[in-house]
Enzyme design. Structure first.
Site, PDB file in Angstrom:
ATOM      1  N   GLY A  41       0.840  -1.203   0.000  1.00 52.52           N
ATOM      2  CA  GLY A  41       0.000   0.000   0.000  1.00 52.52           C
ATOM      3  C   GLY A  41       0.864   1.237   0.000  1.00 52.52           C
ATOM      4  O   GLY A  41       1.795   1.351   0.801  1.00 52.52           O
ATOM      5  N   ASN A  45       3.496   1.910   2.827  1.00 49.55           N
ATOM      6  CA  ASN A  45       4.908   1.793   2.455  1.00 49.55           C
ATOM      7  C   ASN A  45       5.677   3.058   2.804  1.00 49.55           C
ATOM      8  O   ASN A  45       6.775   3.001   3.373  1.00 49.55           O
ATOM      9  CB  ASN A  45       5.039   1.525   0.953  1.00 49.55           C
ATOM     10  CG  ASN A  45       4.517   0.168   0.527  1.00 49.55           C
ATOM     11  OD1 ASN A  45       4.281  -0.698   1.360  1.00 49.55           O
ATOM     12  ND2 ASN A  45       4.333  -0.002  -0.765  1.00 49.55           N
ATOM     13  N   ARG A 232      11.994  10.662 -10.985  1.00 54.11           N
ATOM     14  CA  ARG A 232      12.263  10.271 -12.373  1.00 54.11           C
ATOM     15  C   ARG A 232      12.910   8.895 -12.459  1.00 54.11           C
ATOM     16  O   ARG A 232      13.648   8.600 -13.389  1.00 54.11           O
ATOM     17  CB  ARG A 232      13.154  11.324 -13.031  1.00 54.11           C
ATOM     18  CG  ARG A 232      12.602  12.750 -12.946  1.00 54.11           C
ATOM     19  CD  ARG A 232      13.447  13.724 -13.738  1.00 54.11           C
ATOM     20  NE  ARG A 232      13.449  13.345 -15.141  1.00 54.11           N
ATOM     21  CZ  ARG A 232      14.551  13.286 -15.899  1.00 54.11           C
ATOM     22  NH1 ARG A 232      15.745  13.560 -15.369  1.00 54.11           N
ATOM     23  NH2 ARG A 232      14.473  12.934 -17.165  1.00 54.11           N
ATOM     24  N   GLY A 233      12.647   8.040 -11.465  1.00 56.19           N
ATOM     25  CA  GLY A 233      13.211   6.704 -11.500  1.00 56.19           C
ATOM     26  C   GLY A 233      14.731   6.730 -11.487  1.00 56.19           C
ATOM     27  O   GLY A 233      15.357   7.401 -10.651  1.00 56.19           O
ATOM     28  N   ALA A 234      15.329   6.038 -12.441  1.00 57.67           N
ATOM     29  CA  ALA A 234      16.793   5.956 -12.509  1.00 57.67           C
ATOM     30  C   ALA A 234      17.441   7.283 -12.850  1.00 57.67           C
ATOM     31  O   ALA A 234      18.662   7.435 -12.713  1.00 57.67           O
ATOM     32  CB  ALA A 234      17.196   4.909 -13.539  1.00 57.67           C
ATOM     33  N   GLY A 236      16.697  10.073 -11.227  1.00 57.16           N
ATOM     34  CA  GLY A 236      16.753  10.893 -10.021  1.00 57.16           C
ATOM     35  C   GLY A 236      15.487  11.701  -9.788  1.00 57.16           C
ATOM     36  O   GLY A 236      14.375  11.190  -9.942  1.00 57.16           O
ATOM     37  N   ALA A 262       9.136   1.878  -5.101  1.00 55.10           N
ATOM     38  CA  ALA A 262      10.287   2.794  -5.141  1.00 55.10           C
ATOM     39  C   ALA A 262       9.854   4.232  -4.876  1.00 55.10           C
ATOM     40  O   ALA A 262      10.515   4.971  -4.139  1.00 55.10           O
ATOM     41  CB  ALA A 262      10.999   2.683  -6.488  1.00 55.10           C
ATOM     42  N   GLY A 263       8.733   4.635  -5.474  1.00 59.78           N
ATOM     43  CA  GLY A 263       8.235   5.984  -5.236  1.00 59.78           C
ATOM     44  C   GLY A 263       7.801   6.197  -3.800  1.00 59.78           C
ATOM     45  O   GLY A 263       7.998   7.272  -3.230  1.00 59.78           O
ATOM     46  N   ASP A 264       7.222   5.164  -3.193  1.00 56.79           N
ATOM     47  CA  ASP A 264       6.828   5.258  -1.781  1.00 56.79           C
ATOM     48  C   ASP A 264       8.054   5.400  -0.881  1.00 56.79           C
ATOM     49  O   ASP A 264       8.044   6.144   0.099  1.00 56.79           O
ATOM     50  CB  ASP A 264       6.045   4.018  -1.363  1.00 56.79           C
ATOM     51  CG  ASP A 264       4.872   3.725  -2.270  1.00 56.79           C
ATOM     52  OD1 ASP A 264       4.316   4.674  -2.851  1.00 56.79           O
ATOM     53  OD2 ASP A 264       4.514   2.534  -2.401  1.00 56.79           O
TER      54      ASP A 264
END
Length: 302
Positions: A41, A45, A232-234, A236, A262-264
């Site tokens: 969740g 998270n 922006r993920g990988a 940054g 990952a965003g959490d």
């Protein structure tokens, strides 16, 4: 954001079924996979990552089904979070099936279940006692009752001088609701934490071309919300404040296994750092460190 105080997160607790399949899905037959059932969740998270990365007290308000309430409560307590879980008498805990391919990217199948049945009756002003920051998971905004709760909590926090952050959570659900409806409901927030796709949708821009397009979206949004951090993920994260980019933060280089959560993790790391007095760029770096650690393990929790 300065001074001591608790972090209150309002969001979703769900059961994650994570299926990692190294080969492409084979229609109408079997695809070999490694499957695990884990607590998840977005709101839960983020709370767990914030507790792990230094915030002294993290609280979570969420709604779950009776069939897994004790399991989820135990997992949250073990992670250092103080949960207030409302047990729903009608719906089971939400479930997300995460399909994770060889590239570690994930596709979600989401049954929100009890999680979006939060309502104003579940709110108590005392939840803000001693709180320095309120974080609202964007999933709350995608159902009428939970959106009403989010607005009530946001207004209560603003009346007390408690800062508020919002994570838009899902580009797909955001497109369905409508960006303007989301922005209207989140009006008054101090911090917005979208990813690239969510930032583009909310800014009303066409598909951005590289960092310049993301930067434009961040700048546009930061004219409505004082601080915007686009993940922006990988690549940054970008930090925008009051109409201009103030920092570009690089991601930590790691070998990704599962991008679920990952965003959490970024959100939790960012908020914990802000509560400890970090400036936005420093907090974004803390968020990137947490996200880098998150993608090296299966599931969305520390």
């Amino acid at each position: 954001m300065t001074g001591p105080g608790a972090l209150l997160v309002i969001g979703d607790v769900v059961t994650d079924v994570v299926a990692r399949h190294p080969e492409p899905l084979a229609p109408a037959t079997d695809t070999a996979a490694r499957i695990r059932t884990l607590p998840g969740g977005a709101g839960a998270n983020a709370a767990c990552w914030a507790a792990r990365t230094g915030t002294a007290e993290v609280r979570l308000l969420a709604r779950v089904g009776a069939e897994s309430a004790r399991w989820h409560e135990r997992a949250l307590v073990d992670a250092g979070v103080r949960p207030r879980l409302v047990v729903d008498a009608q719906e089971p805990t939400g479930t997300v099936v995460a399909l994770v391919g060889k590239d570690a990217e994930r596709t979600f199948l989401t049954d929100s279940g009890a999680s979006l049945r939060l309502c104003p009756a579940d709110w108590a002003p005392s939840l803000l006692d001693g709180a320095a920051h309120l974080h609202l998971s964007g999933y709350l905004f995608f159902a009428d009752s939970s959106r009403e709760l989010a607005v009530v909590a946001l207004r209560a926090a603003r009346a007390r001088g408690v800062q508020v952050s919002v994570d838009p959570a899902s580009a797909g659900f955001l497109a369905g609701l409508g960006p303007q409806r989301f922005l209207d409901a989140a009006a008054g927030a101090d911090v917005l934490l979208p990813n690239e796709d969510e930032a583009r949708l909310l800014a009303g821009l066409p598909e951005p071309a590289g960092v310049a397009g993301v930067a434009r979206a961040a700048e546009e949004l930061s004219r409505r919300v004082p601080l915007v951090v686009v993940t922006r993920g990988a690549a940054g994260a970008l930090v925008a404040e009051r109409g201009r980019i103030t920092a570009e933060v690089e991601a930590e280089p790691v070998e990704a296994v599962d991008s679920t959560g990952a965003g959490d993790a970024f959100t939790g790391g960012f908020l914990a750092a802000r509560l400890e007095g970090a400036d936005p760029a420093e907090a974004a770096r803390a968020g990137c460190r947490a996200a880098a650690l998150a993608v090296t393990r299966v599931g969305g929790r520390p």
